[in-house]
Design a protein around this motif. Structure first.
Motif, PDB file in Angstrom:
ATOM      1  N   MET A   1     -23.959   7.047  13.120  1.00 12.59           N
ATOM      2  CA  MET A   1     -22.981   6.384  12.257  1.00 12.59           C
ATOM      3  C   MET A   1     -22.768   7.173  10.962  1.00 12.59           C
ATOM      4  N   LYS A   2     -23.867   7.761  10.463  1.00 12.58           N
ATOM      5  CA  LYS A   2     -23.769   8.530   9.226  1.00 12.58           C
ATOM      6  C   LYS A   2     -22.808   9.700   9.383  1.00 12.58           C
ATOM      7  N   LEU A   3     -22.886  10.399  10.520  1.00 10.51           N
ATOM      8  CA  LEU A   3     -22.010  11.537  10.779  1.00 10.51           C
ATOM      9  C   LEU A   3     -20.552  11.099  10.821  1.00 10.51           C
ATOM     10  N   PHE A   4     -20.284   9.962  11.456  1.00  6.99           N
ATOM     11  CA  PHE A   4     -18.927   9.434  11.537  1.00  6.99           C
ATOM     12  C   PHE A   4     -18.382   9.113  10.153  1.00  6.99           C
ATOM     13  N   PHE A   5     -19.193   8.464   9.313  1.00  7.76           N
ATOM     14  CA  PHE A   5     -18.771   8.108   7.960  1.00  7.76           C
ATOM     15  C   PHE A   5     -18.552   9.353   7.103  1.00  7.76           C
ATOM     16  N   GLN A   6     -19.393  10.378   7.291  1.00  5.79           N
ATOM     17  CA  GLN A   6     -19.210  11.623   6.550  1.00  5.79           C
ATOM     18  C   GLN A   6     -17.919  12.321   6.965  1.00  5.79           C
ATOM     19  N   LEU A   7     -17.629  12.280   8.260  1.00  7.78           N
ATOM     20  CA  LEU A   7     -16.393  12.882   8.766  1.00  7.78           C
ATOM     21  C   LEU A   7     -15.173  12.172   8.184  1.00  7.78           C
ATOM     22  N   LEU A   8     -15.221  10.858   8.143  1.00 13.26           N
ATOM     23  CA  LEU A   8     -14.135  10.083   7.535  1.00 13.26           C
ATOM     24  C   LEU A   8     -13.935  10.471   6.072  1.00 13.26           C
ATOM     25  N   SER A   9     -15.044  10.646   5.364  1.00 13.17           N
ATOM     26  CA  SER A   9     -14.981  10.980   3.947  1.00 13.17           C
ATOM     27  C   SER A   9     -14.343  12.345   3.721  1.00 13.17           C
ATOM     28  N   TYR A  10     -14.606  13.302   4.640  1.00 15.40           N
ATOM     29  CA  TYR A  10     -13.989  14.626   4.517  1.00 15.40           C
ATOM     30  C   TYR A  10     -12.499  14.575   4.875  1.00 15.40           C
ATOM     31  N   ILE A  11     -12.167  13.863   5.941  1.00 19.74           N
ATOM     32  CA  ILE A  11     -10.770  13.787   6.381  1.00 19.74           C
ATOM     33  C   ILE A  11      -9.905  13.111   5.327  1.00 19.74           C
ATOM     34  N   PHE A  12     -10.418  12.028   4.745  1.00 19.77           N
ATOM     35  CA  PHE A  12      -9.650  11.281   3.749  1.00 19.77           C
ATOM     36  C   PHE A  12     -10.179  11.553   2.342  1.00 19.77           C
ATOM     37  N   HIS A  13     -10.389  12.833   2.072  1.00 20.50           N
ATOM     38  CA  HIS A  13     -10.793  13.228   0.722  1.00 20.50           C
ATOM     39  C   HIS A  13      -9.669  12.868  -0.253  1.00 20.50           C
ATOM     40  N   PRO A  14     -10.011  12.395  -1.451  1.00 22.92           N
ATOM     41  CA  PRO A  14      -8.977  11.961  -2.404  1.00 22.92           C
ATOM     42  C   PRO A  14      -7.906  13.000  -2.699  1.00 22.92           C
ATOM     43  N   TRP A  15      -8.285  14.291  -2.736  1.00 24.93           N
ATOM     44  CA  TRP A  15      -7.298  15.330  -3.035  1.00 24.93           C
ATOM     45  C   TRP A  15      -6.302  15.547  -1.901  1.00 24.93           C
ATOM     46  N   LEU A  16      -6.585  15.021  -0.715  1.00 18.66           N
ATOM     47  CA  LEU A  16      -5.678  15.184   0.420  1.00 18.66           C
ATOM     48  C   LEU A  16      -4.702  14.023   0.572  1.00 18.66           C
ATOM     49  N   ILE A  17      -4.937  12.957  -0.176  1.00 20.52           N
ATOM     50  CA  ILE A  17      -4.161  11.728   0.032  1.00 20.52           C
ATOM     51  C   ILE A  17      -2.681  11.908  -0.272  1.00 20.52           C
ATOM     52  N   LEU A  18      -2.341  12.625  -1.335  1.00 26.76           N
ATOM     53  CA  LEU A  18      -0.921  12.831  -1.650  1.00 26.76           C
ATOM     54  C   LEU A  18      -0.240  13.604  -0.533  1.00 26.76           C
ATOM     55  N   SER A  19      -0.889  14.620  -0.008  1.00 27.03           N
ATOM     56  CA  SER A  19      -0.317  15.383   1.110  1.00 27.03           C
ATOM     57  C   SER A  19      -0.093  14.485   2.325  1.00 27.03           C
ATOM     58  N   TYR A  20      -1.069  13.630   2.627  1.00 30.10           N
ATOM     59  CA  TYR A  20      -0.921  12.698   3.743  1.00 30.10           C
ATOM     60  C   TYR A  20       0.240  11.733   3.508  1.00 30.10           C
ATOM     61  N   SER A  21       0.375  11.254   2.279  1.00 33.16           N
ATOM     62  CA  SER A  21       1.432  10.291   1.959  1.00 33.16           C
ATOM     63  C   SER A  21       2.815  10.919   2.128  1.00 33.16           C
ATOM     64  N   VAL A  22       2.957  12.160   1.667  1.00 33.33           N
ATOM     65  CA  VAL A  22       4.241  12.859   1.799  1.00 33.33           C
ATOM     66  C   VAL A  22       4.532  13.179   3.267  1.00 33.33           C
ATOM     67  N   LEU A  23       3.515  13.567   4.019  1.00 35.37           N
ATOM     68  CA  LEU A  23       3.694  13.795   5.456  1.00 35.37           C
ATOM     69  C   LEU A  23       4.100  12.516   6.169  1.00 35.37           C
ATOM     70  N   LEU A  24       3.542  11.400   5.731  1.00 36.84           N
ATOM     71  CA  LEU A  24       3.909  10.105   6.304  1.00 36.84           C
ATOM     72  C   LEU A  24       5.376   9.804   6.049  1.00 36.84           C
ATOM     73  N   LEU A  25       5.828  10.066   4.820  1.00 36.25           N
ATOM     74  CA  LEU A  25       7.234   9.862   4.487  1.00 36.25           C
ATOM     75  C   LEU A  25       8.129  10.766   5.319  1.00 36.25           C
ATOM     76  N   TRP A  26       7.717  12.021   5.480  1.00 33.58           N
ATOM     77  CA  TRP A  26       8.494  12.962   6.286  1.00 33.58           C
ATOM     78  C   TRP A  26       8.529  12.536   7.751  1.00 33.58           C
ATOM     79  N   LEU A  27       7.424  12.014   8.255  1.00 36.46           N
ATOM     80  CA  LEU A  27       7.360  11.557   9.642  1.00 36.46           C
ATOM     81  C   LEU A  27       8.330  10.403   9.885  1.00 36.46           C
ATOM     82  N   VAL A  28       8.368   9.473   8.939  1.00 36.20           N
ATOM     83  CA  VAL A  28       9.188   8.275   9.120  1.00 36.20           C
ATOM     84  C   VAL A  28      10.668   8.571   8.910  1.00 36.20           C
TER      85      VAL A  28
END
Length: 218
Positions: A1-28
């Motif tokens: 479980m620890k490995l899964f939570f660490q992976l989530l933390s890397y994927i959704f790192h705070p500095w990546l959130i704006l990029s994800y949000s803009v990609l989401l807007l572009w996708l929609v």
């Protein structure tokens, strides 16, 4: 479980959130980017560099020069200089988008929302410790609600197919993902529920506050 939570933390790192949000807007709705920027790919790269790469470099330099100690980075005092550096890049990006003219309102709202979340968190972090992963997920979930409930981008075609997807499912998915990331940060860092929920709420309201500001400016 620890490995899964660490992976989530890397994927959704705070500095990546704006990029994800803009990609989401572009996708929609990729059509809102047409006619506003010469190259959408160049815009996405610019956002990624300003919101992720530059802050990463600055934080690395601060750690290398021993301005901050990575072992005590959870302390409010240790976060001050990396936060200031990150805020400067986000503010610079937002101001450039606003001054360039023709930037889609949805894109400007999401970018300004992420910037406001950083500014608010900087102030709050001086008196109350913030979970920046939770803050970021609040911004990402809020972006999905703005796209669906305010901007009205209700359906979109999945890239490379003719399959029609309802944007309401993105709201559900990001709410579900937010729950997992908040759980991960609480479990990995022993953060209190008050800390993770306060941070998520702060992140959620920031894009909506940005929308109100933009409505007054435009």
């Amino acid at each position: 479980m620890k490995l899964f939570f660490q992976l989530l933390s890397y994927i959704f790192h705070p500095w990546l959130i704006l990029s994800y949000s803009v990609l989401l807007l572009w996708l929609v709705n990729p059509y809102i980017f047409q006619g506003t920027m010469n190259n959408v790919n160049l815009l996405l790269i610019k956002i990624w560099i300003s919101s992720f790469l530059f802050p990463l470099i600055i934080a690395g330099m601060m750690i290398g020069l021993q301005f901050v100690d990575v072992k005590t980075l959870d302390r409010a005092r240790e976060r001050v200089f990396p936060l200031i550096g990150t805020m400067l890049f986000y503010i610079w990006l937002t101001v450039n988008m606003y001054r360039s003219g023709g930037t889609p309102e949805a894109l400007l709202t999401i970018t300004m929302g992420a910037t406001l979340a950083l500014i608010f968190s900087f102030v709050v972090n001086l008196v109350f410790p913030i979970s920046f992963h939770s803050l970021g997920m609040g911004v990402l979930f809020s972006s999905s609600t703005l796209i669906y409930f305010y901007f009205g981008f209700t359906d979109f075609t999945w890239p490379g197919s003719s399959y029609l997807v309802g944007s309401q499912w993105l709201v559900v998915i990001f709410l579900w993902l937010s729950g997992w990331v908040l759980t991960a940060r609480s479990w990995l860092k022993s953060y209190s529920l008050a800390r993770v929920y306060t941070s998520a709420i702060l992140g959620f309201v920031s894009p909506w506050i940005a929308l109100l500001q933009i409505e007054l400016l435009l």
